[in-house]
Enzyme design. Sequence first.
Site, short mmCIF file in Angstrom:
data_model
loop_
_atom_site.label_atom_id
_atom_site.label_comp_id
_atom_site.label_asym_id
_atom_site.label_seq_id
_atom_site.Cartn_x
_atom_site.Cartn_y
_atom_site.Cartn_z
N TRP A 36 -0.61 1.23 6.38
CA TRP A 36 -0.30 0.45 5.17
C TRP A 36 -0.91 -0.95 5.15
O TRP A 36 -1.13 -1.52 4.08
CB TRP A 36 1.23 0.35 4.93
CG TRP A 36 1.57 -0.26 3.61
CD1 TRP A 36 1.63 0.39 2.40
CD2 TRP A 36 1.87 -1.63 3.35
NE1 TRP A 36 1.95 -0.51 1.41
CE2 TRP A 36 2.10 -1.76 1.98
CE3 TRP A 36 1.96 -2.77 4.17
CZ2 TRP A 36 2.42 -2.97 1.38
CZ3 TRP A 36 2.28 -3.98 3.59
CH2 TRP A 36 2.52 -4.06 2.19
N ASP A 37 -1.23 -1.54 6.28
CA ASP A 37 -1.67 -2.94 6.28
C ASP A 37 -2.90 -3.12 7.16
O ASP A 37 -3.01 -4.10 7.89
CB ASP A 37 -0.52 -3.83 6.77
CG ASP A 37 -0.70 -5.29 6.41
OD1 ASP A 37 -1.46 -5.59 5.47
OD2 ASP A 37 -0.08 -6.14 7.07
#
Length: 314
Positions: free
Chosen positions: A200-201
């Site tokens: 996600w990041d």
Amino acid sequence: MSFSRSQSRVQVPAALAASQDGDAWRAWTAALPALAKEFLDRWSLRLDGPPAHGAVALVLPVLQAEGPPAVLKLQPVDEETQGEPLALRVWGARHAVALLDSAPDSGVMLLERLDAARSLATVSDGTAALERLSELLAQLAAVPAPAGLRLLSDIARAMIDRVPTYSRSLADPSERRLLATCAAAVRELLDEPGDRLLHWDLHYDNVLAPLPSSQVAGRAPWLAIDPKPLAGDPAFELLPALRNRWDDVITAADVSRAIRHRFHLMTEVIGLDRERAAGWTLGRVLQNCLWDIEDGAVTLQPEQTAIARALLDP
Ligand SMILES: Nc1ncnc2c1ncn2[C@@H]1O[C@H](COP(=O)(O)OP(=O)(O)O)[C@@H](O)[C@H]1O
Ligand SMILES: [Mg+2]
């Protein structure tokens, strides 16, 4: 050899204390020195250099009584951070930092120390950096998500539900339409939300090289740190890297083309269907825009609208 447990008090860097507002953040940073002390003692660790931090976590270089150099990572437990130890355990140490110990209820992990001076941000060739990051994304996304993580399907449904109310805050009708277009793209993908373990990041600062002493045969040259994991389609993973080094995009002669160049490179290396990748990336734009609106924004960030428009106008 005797191992000293005496510690000087851990100082919370001023920039970390100031990185967020609110009573909960102030209370957490105020309690950090005691929390750090508790885990330095519990895991027989000795401080070994100045602290590092991002926007959320305090990262203390430490030495173990036995074993390789490590870091103690402390962060508040919330829906984004709580899956980190599970994700790192499931990935194993081949493509991500090794998890040595964890206390999930306290938001504390003992991690293998990596070379913080060598992140992908230090690779000056933009194409090479993006290729390395994309190769890493492909490896991470080869792993099915374990049970117990938040689901992209839930996140996507919740976003779509909020669009009608939230878009009323936007002053510009074309931005309201853009939000609706993003929501429509996500709605089309809802019945196939994917089942991979997502980071996600994954941006350049969250990809570090191992220390030379821990680089063993078969291990990737670049390792992921700092996941905020969820279960879903790897096509939802592109936005952090599309936004990296944004100055390189906005100084390009054709901004949309520069964005699409990155997008095509990433989808090619990861092996993603372009249409699905565009749809989920619009979903990721939507997620950022809804957060901004929640924080009081009445216009969208130019980089979000530029990415959305580049993908809608291939
Ligand atoms: N395993 C590690 N080894 C060395 N340095 C690390 C390690 N993990 C994190 N760091 C350093 O701490 C910084 C913040 O950690 P990170 O896990 O990215 O937290 P945040 O969520 O605050 O960004 C990183 O950018 C890096 O400089
Ligand atoms: Mg980080």
